[in-house]
Design an enzyme around this catalytic site. Structure first.
Site, PDB file in Angstrom:
ATOM      1  N   CYS A  86      10.213   0.987  -3.805  1.00  0.00           N
ATOM      2  CA  CYS A  86      11.593   0.897  -3.250  1.00  0.00           C
ATOM      3  C   CYS A  86      12.553   0.050  -4.125  1.00  0.00           C
ATOM      4  CB  CYS A  86      11.677   0.667  -1.736  1.00  0.00           C
ATOM      5  SG  CYS A  86      13.317   1.395  -1.053  1.00  0.00           S
ATOM      6  N   HIS A 194       7.059   4.064   0.930  1.00  0.00           N
ATOM      7  CA  HIS A 194       6.570   2.374   1.202  1.00  0.00           C
ATOM      8  C   HIS A 194       5.133   2.796   1.582  1.00  0.00           C
ATOM      9  CE1 HIS A 194      10.166   0.057   1.251  1.00  0.00           C
ATOM     10  NE2 HIS A 194      10.810   1.185   1.628  1.00  0.00           N
ATOM     11  N   GLU A 196       2.817   0.191   1.968  1.00  0.00           N
ATOM     12  CA  GLU A 196       2.484  -0.596   2.731  1.00  0.00           C
ATOM     13  C   GLU A 196       2.855  -0.331   4.204  1.00  0.00           C
ATOM     14  OE1 GLU A 196       6.813  -1.567   1.763  1.00  0.00           O
ATOM     15  OE2 GLU A 196       5.233  -0.600   0.864  1.00  0.00           O
TER      16      GLU A 196
END
Length: 229
Positions: A86, A194, A196
């Site tokens: 990002c 994302h 994660e």
């Protein structure tokens, strides 16, 4: 293997990245402040999402000049693994470590929801645990995720297999549906979604976890090959 998670003023996904490494891999991981001038102890550098320096001027435009970025460039040259997520992707493009630029979403609205990605290139150190053309669910959260490059650069990306992920349903207007790209060597990858935030079933998807296991597998393969030589 040792991971660094960079922290800029305004980073807000640094904890997410730290936890993804800690929980998915159990490998050593440190937060590294943007003023640090030595990354030699680390094998993989994660540049997390957020709003570094408040996104003033342009996303990533100020962070690109942070002292740590000279070390990120050095690590990339040495073949170490660098992943920008990002805002981290925006920083890597501003720093010239990845081609292209990120612009305002076509809708001019912030988009925050799950998205389906296609794994276009599963040969990078970040994607080897995926199947080619596999579809995975990874969330996005961005206002400036509209990837842009000129036609010549796009042709080069395709010729060099540098397009890593594409959107199945383009949420931001990115050229050629691009969600993530790599450098020519493949050791630097940037992506707007994302992973994660999709590394544990409690988060709604584990599809991002394999990005982190891919990194560890790739590093071990490299280490084993070096040991044999």
């Amino acid at each position: 293997m040792k991971f660094a998670v960079l922290v800029f003023p305004g980073s807000n996904c640094d904890i997410d990245c730290y936890k993804a490494v800690e929980d998915s891999l159990g490998e050593p991981v440190d937060y590294v402040w943007h003023t640090v001038t030595d990354l030699s102890a680390y094998d993989c550098i994660l540049v997390p999402g957020g709003f570094s320096y408040g996104d003033y001027l342009r996303c990533g435009a100020i962070s690109r000049f942070a002292p740590v970025m000279a070390e990120v460039a050095k690590a990339a040259e040495q073949g170490k693994f660098v992943l920008g997520i990002c805002n981290g992707f925006q920083i890597l493009t501003e720093a010239g470590l990845l081609p292209g630029a990120l612009r305002r979403n076509m809708s001019m609205k912030f988009r925050c929801h799950d998205t389906v990605l296609k794994v276009v290139n599963n040969t990078t150190p970040f994607t080897i645990d995926y199947a080619k053309d596999e579809e995975i669910v990874i969330p996005i959260a961005h206002g400036e995720g509209n990837y842009y490059c000129d036609e010549e650069t796009l042709a080069e990306l395709k010729a060099n297999n540098q397009i890593v992920f594409t959107y199945s349903d383009n949420p931001n207007g990115s050229v050629a549906d691009i969600a993530g790209v790599s450098n020519v060597a493949g050791n630097v990858v940037g992506m707007m979604p994302h992973p994660e935030r999709a590394a544990n079933s409690l988060l709604g998807s584990e599809d991002g976890k394999r990005m982190f296991t891919s990194i560890l597998t790739s590093w071990r393969d490299r280490y084993d090959a070096a040991s044999i030589r």
